[in-house]
Scaffold this motif. Sequence first.
Motif, PDB file in Angstrom:
ATOM      1  N   GLY A 182       0.805  -1.208   0.000  1.00  0.00           N
ATOM      2  CA  GLY A 182       0.000   0.000   0.000  1.00  0.00           C
ATOM      3  C   GLY A 182       0.835   1.253   0.000  1.00  0.00           C
ATOM      4  N   MET A 183       0.371   2.251   0.745  1.00  0.00           N
ATOM      5  CA  MET A 183       1.007   3.560   0.697  1.00  0.00           C
ATOM      6  C   MET A 183       2.408   3.553   1.298  1.00  0.00           C
ATOM      7  N   SER A 184       2.791   2.535   2.023  1.00  0.00           N
ATOM      8  CA  SER A 184       4.164   2.467   2.529  1.00  0.00           C
ATOM      9  C   SER A 184       5.146   2.095   1.422  1.00  0.00           C
ATOM     10  N   ASP A 185       4.677   1.434   0.366  1.00  0.00           N
ATOM     11  CA  ASP A 185       5.574   1.105  -0.744  1.00  0.00           C
ATOM     12  C   ASP A 185       5.256   1.876  -2.016  1.00  0.00           C
ATOM     13  N   ASN A 186       4.102   2.562  -2.052  1.00  0.00           N
ATOM     14  CA  ASN A 186       3.776   3.449  -3.168  1.00  0.00           C
ATOM     15  C   ASN A 186       2.889   4.569  -2.644  1.00  0.00           C
ATOM     16  N   ILE A 187       3.517   5.670  -2.287  1.00  0.00           N
ATOM     17  CA  ILE A 187       2.795   6.815  -1.733  1.00  0.00           C
ATOM     18  C   ILE A 187       2.234   7.720  -2.823  1.00  0.00           C
ATOM     19  N   ARG A 188       2.595   7.472  -4.087  1.00  0.00           N
ATOM     20  CA  ARG A 188       2.287   8.437  -5.140  1.00  0.00           C
ATOM     21  C   ARG A 188       0.787   8.597  -5.389  1.00  0.00           C
ATOM     22  N   THR A 189       0.013   7.524  -5.250  1.00  0.00           N
ATOM     23  CA  THR A 189      -1.425   7.655  -5.469  1.00  0.00           C
ATOM     24  C   THR A 189      -2.040   8.579  -4.426  1.00  0.00           C
ATOM     25  N   ALA A 190      -1.658   8.395  -3.171  1.00  0.00           N
ATOM     26  CA  ALA A 190      -2.195   9.236  -2.102  1.00  0.00           C
ATOM     27  C   ALA A 190      -1.624  10.650  -2.158  1.00  0.00           C
ATOM     28  N   LEU A 191      -0.340  10.773  -2.508  1.00  0.00           N
ATOM     29  CA  LEU A 191       0.339  12.069  -2.452  1.00  0.00           C
ATOM     30  C   LEU A 191       0.048  12.938  -3.666  1.00  0.00           C
ATOM     31  N   TYR A 192       0.028  12.323  -4.843  1.00  0.00           N
ATOM     32  CA  TYR A 192      -0.103  13.079  -6.092  1.00  0.00           C
ATOM     33  C   TYR A 192      -1.382  12.775  -6.864  1.00  0.00           C
ATOM     34  N   ASP A 193      -2.264  11.937  -6.307  1.00  0.00           N
ATOM     35  CA  ASP A 193      -3.453  11.504  -7.034  1.00  0.00           C
ATOM     36  C   ASP A 193      -3.052  10.792  -8.325  1.00  0.00           C
ATOM     37  N   ALA A 194      -1.928  10.061  -8.271  1.00  0.00           N
ATOM     38  CA  ALA A 194      -1.386   9.402  -9.457  1.00  0.00           C
ATOM     39  C   ALA A 194      -2.244   8.211  -9.869  1.00  0.00           C
ATOM     40  N   ASP A 195      -2.278   7.965 -11.178  1.00  0.00           N
ATOM     41  CA  ASP A 195      -3.007   6.826 -11.723  1.00  0.00           C
ATOM     42  C   ASP A 195      -2.050   5.682 -12.027  1.00  0.00           C
ATOM     43  N   TYR A 196      -2.484   4.460 -11.760  1.00  0.00           N
ATOM     44  CA  TYR A 196      -1.727   3.262 -12.088  1.00  0.00           C
ATOM     45  C   TYR A 196      -2.648   2.228 -12.717  1.00  0.00           C
ATOM     46  N   SER A 197      -2.031   1.250 -13.342  1.00  0.00           N
ATOM     47  CA  SER A 197      -2.735   0.106 -13.889  1.00  0.00           C
ATOM     48  C   SER A 197      -2.321  -1.135 -13.098  1.00  0.00           C
ATOM     49  N   CYS A 198      -2.920  -2.272 -13.399  1.00  0.00           N
ATOM     50  CA  CYS A 198      -2.497  -3.520 -12.762  1.00  0.00           C
ATOM     51  C   CYS A 198      -3.048  -4.697 -13.543  1.00  0.00           C
ATOM     52  N   THR A 199      -2.556  -5.886 -13.215  1.00  0.00           N
ATOM     53  CA  THR A 199      -3.031  -7.098 -13.856  1.00  0.00           C
ATOM     54  C   THR A 199      -2.981  -8.259 -12.886  1.00  0.00           C
ATOM     55  N   LEU A 200      -3.848  -9.239 -13.101  1.00  0.00           N
ATOM     56  CA  LEU A 200      -3.766 -10.496 -12.375  1.00  0.00           C
ATOM     57  C   LEU A 200      -2.524 -11.222 -12.879  1.00  0.00           C
ATOM     58  N   ALA A 201      -1.635 -11.652 -11.963  1.00  0.00           N
ATOM     59  CA  ALA A 201      -0.304 -12.092 -12.385  1.00  0.00           C
ATOM     60  C   ALA A 201      -0.066 -13.590 -12.264  1.00  0.00           C
ATOM     61  N   ASN A 202      -0.982 -14.355 -11.659  1.00  0.00           N
ATOM     62  CA  ASN A 202      -0.674 -15.756 -11.358  1.00  0.00           C
ATOM     63  C   ASN A 202      -1.507 -16.775 -12.107  1.00  0.00           C
ATOM     64  N   ARG A 203      -2.510 -16.339 -12.878  1.00  0.00           N
ATOM     65  CA  ARG A 203      -3.360 -17.301 -13.571  1.00  0.00           C
ATOM     66  C   ARG A 203      -4.193 -16.583 -14.619  1.00  0.00           C
ATOM     67  N   ALA A 204      -4.702 -17.366 -15.549  1.00  0.00           N
ATOM     68  CA  ALA A 204      -5.665 -16.840 -16.504  1.00  0.00           C
ATOM     69  C   ALA A 204      -7.067 -16.940 -15.913  1.00  0.00           C
ATOM     70  N   SER A 205      -7.949 -16.077 -16.365  1.00  0.00           N
ATOM     71  CA  SER A 205      -9.330 -16.085 -15.876  1.00  0.00           C
ATOM     72  C   SER A 205     -10.292 -15.945 -17.039  1.00  0.00           C
ATOM     73  N   THR A 206     -11.399 -16.667 -16.962  1.00  0.00           N
ATOM     74  CA  THR A 206     -12.459 -16.544 -17.961  1.00  0.00           C
ATOM     75  C   THR A 206     -13.624 -15.711 -17.442  1.00  0.00           C
ATOM     76  N   ALA A 207     -13.469 -15.167 -16.235  1.00  0.00           N
ATOM     77  CA  ALA A 207     -14.545 -14.364 -15.641  1.00  0.00           C
ATOM     78  C   ALA A 207     -14.654 -13.011 -16.339  1.00  0.00           C
ATOM     79  N   GLU A 208     -15.829 -12.429 -16.285  1.00  0.00           N
ATOM     80  CA  GLU A 208     -16.050 -11.109 -16.848  1.00  0.00           C
ATOM     81  C   GLU A 208     -15.267 -10.060 -16.048  1.00  0.00           C
ATOM     82  N   PRO A 209     -14.762  -9.029 -16.714  1.00  0.00           N
ATOM     83  CA  PRO A 209     -14.051  -7.975 -15.993  1.00  0.00           C
ATOM     84  C   PRO A 209     -14.993  -7.187 -15.084  1.00  0.00           C
ATOM     85  N   VAL A 210     -14.482  -6.774 -13.936  1.00  0.00           N
ATOM     86  CA  VAL A 210     -15.218  -5.874 -13.047  1.00  0.00           C
ATOM     87  C   VAL A 210     -14.333  -4.665 -12.745  1.00  0.00           C
ATOM     88  N   LEU A 211     -14.961  -3.530 -12.581  1.00  0.00           N
ATOM     89  CA  LEU A 211     -14.216  -2.331 -12.220  1.00  0.00           C
ATOM     90  C   LEU A 211     -13.838  -2.422 -10.747  1.00  0.00           C
TER      91      LEU A 211
END
Length: 474
Positions: free
Chosen positions: A365-394
């Motif tokens: 969280g914010m102890s390893d990435n303060i930029r979102t809280a400090l600068y309102d920075a935007d980031y992306s992400c991905t599921l990293a350990n498996r494939a999924s056939t489920a529908e995307p959710v926000l």
Amino acid sequence: MAGTTHEAGWAHAAGAFSGPSWLRQPADVNDLVPRLWSRTAHKSDGELVIGRIAIPELVANVNTPAYVLDEDDFRARARAFRRAFADPDADGHRWDVYYAGKAFLCTAVARWIGEEGLCLDVCSNGELSVALRAGLDPARIGYHGNNKTAIELRRAVAAGVGRIVVDSFDEIDRVTEIAADPGLGEVRVMVRVTAGVEAHTHEYIATAHEDQKFGFSISSGDAFEAVRRLLASSGVTLLGLHSHIGSQIFDSAGFEVAARRVLALQAQVSTELGVELPELDLGGGFGIAYTTQDDPSDPAQLATELGKIVAHECRDLEIAEPRLSIEPGRAIVGPAMCTVYTVGTVKQVALDGGRRRTYVSVDGGMSDNIRTALYDADYSCTLANRASTAEPVLARVVGKHCEAGDIVVKDEFLPGDIRPGDLVAVPGTGAYCRSMASNYNHALRPPVVVVRDGESRVVVRRETEDDLLATDVG
């Protein structure tokens, strides 16, 4: 969304729960957006692979959270800047490229910088210590900072640092006094100036931002006076002027305005003081792609645009072109690193109007990435350990700290079946995340793990509870 406000906070503003306008639901939630990731990153059967190592395999050895640094990507970006700027062009011109160590620095990175032919910009005594420990030639080190003490300056000069970027009249007094000591060596300086230009992404504002702690104002005459005093100081070698206009810059318009004003000062110095300053540093701040809304320039394009700007201004002012330098940091290390987390809880939160938001809590969280809280920075992400056939959710990826603002990724589409134990990887975390990491809530700062050609090695180890308690003397 960053521009909307509400008296109860941004999360209550209109549109806050619908996601940003630029975020599109992916056709396949398992896919990566290549420009957000390091060069070797790809998916294999749903597993994220970097440096020919599957992230689940890596995590089994180092645990999470962890910063994963792609060495090939880092070196390739450093070489791209060297080729575009530092290698001589058709006219024999070349730039000095200073990697901005504040973005992320450790001894391994300092060695890579030296091996790839770049210089290094440091802005603290600690960063200088890392550079010297790595064996980097001190002549290739620049020393920044708005409040360098006499002790720090003496150490830098004695070590043979190639240039010190002077930031105040008090500092001019200090370097002048140090220069009077013949046993310390040559004092080579540049003058940090504020050109009245602030660049943040695509906004260039020409007023009201000389009210800052860095540099000497050009418009007030302080910058010219700083140059005059340094030229009159015995034992001080004035190399030139230094300008920095902002961060996450995606075009050259701000650099054009800044170069015009800084070179006008250079021309004034030549006319009124009879001295041609040999160097000019245009700073850094070159942007990277954190999300699909970002479209950064490549080093070759930047070199062409900035070179034309300086050549044009020098012709108009009828002055010789100075030797130029830049200071990329984020643009080299930012995309080369990602952060990997383990999901701990998944929570569906009911909102007004029957809507729901998926909160995915991870073990950082914010102890390893303060930029979102400090600068309102935007980031992306991905599921990293498996494939999924489920529908995307926000979803919103949040940390484990005792703060409502402890958000890692504000909005991203993740598989609807994301669950505890899954791995989530966030790209673009090389710049400032580890550098600004903290022990908030007595968290242990994550390790930095380098991956290359199917091998991994820890270059900054994970903190332990013994580390945490070592400074607590009771």
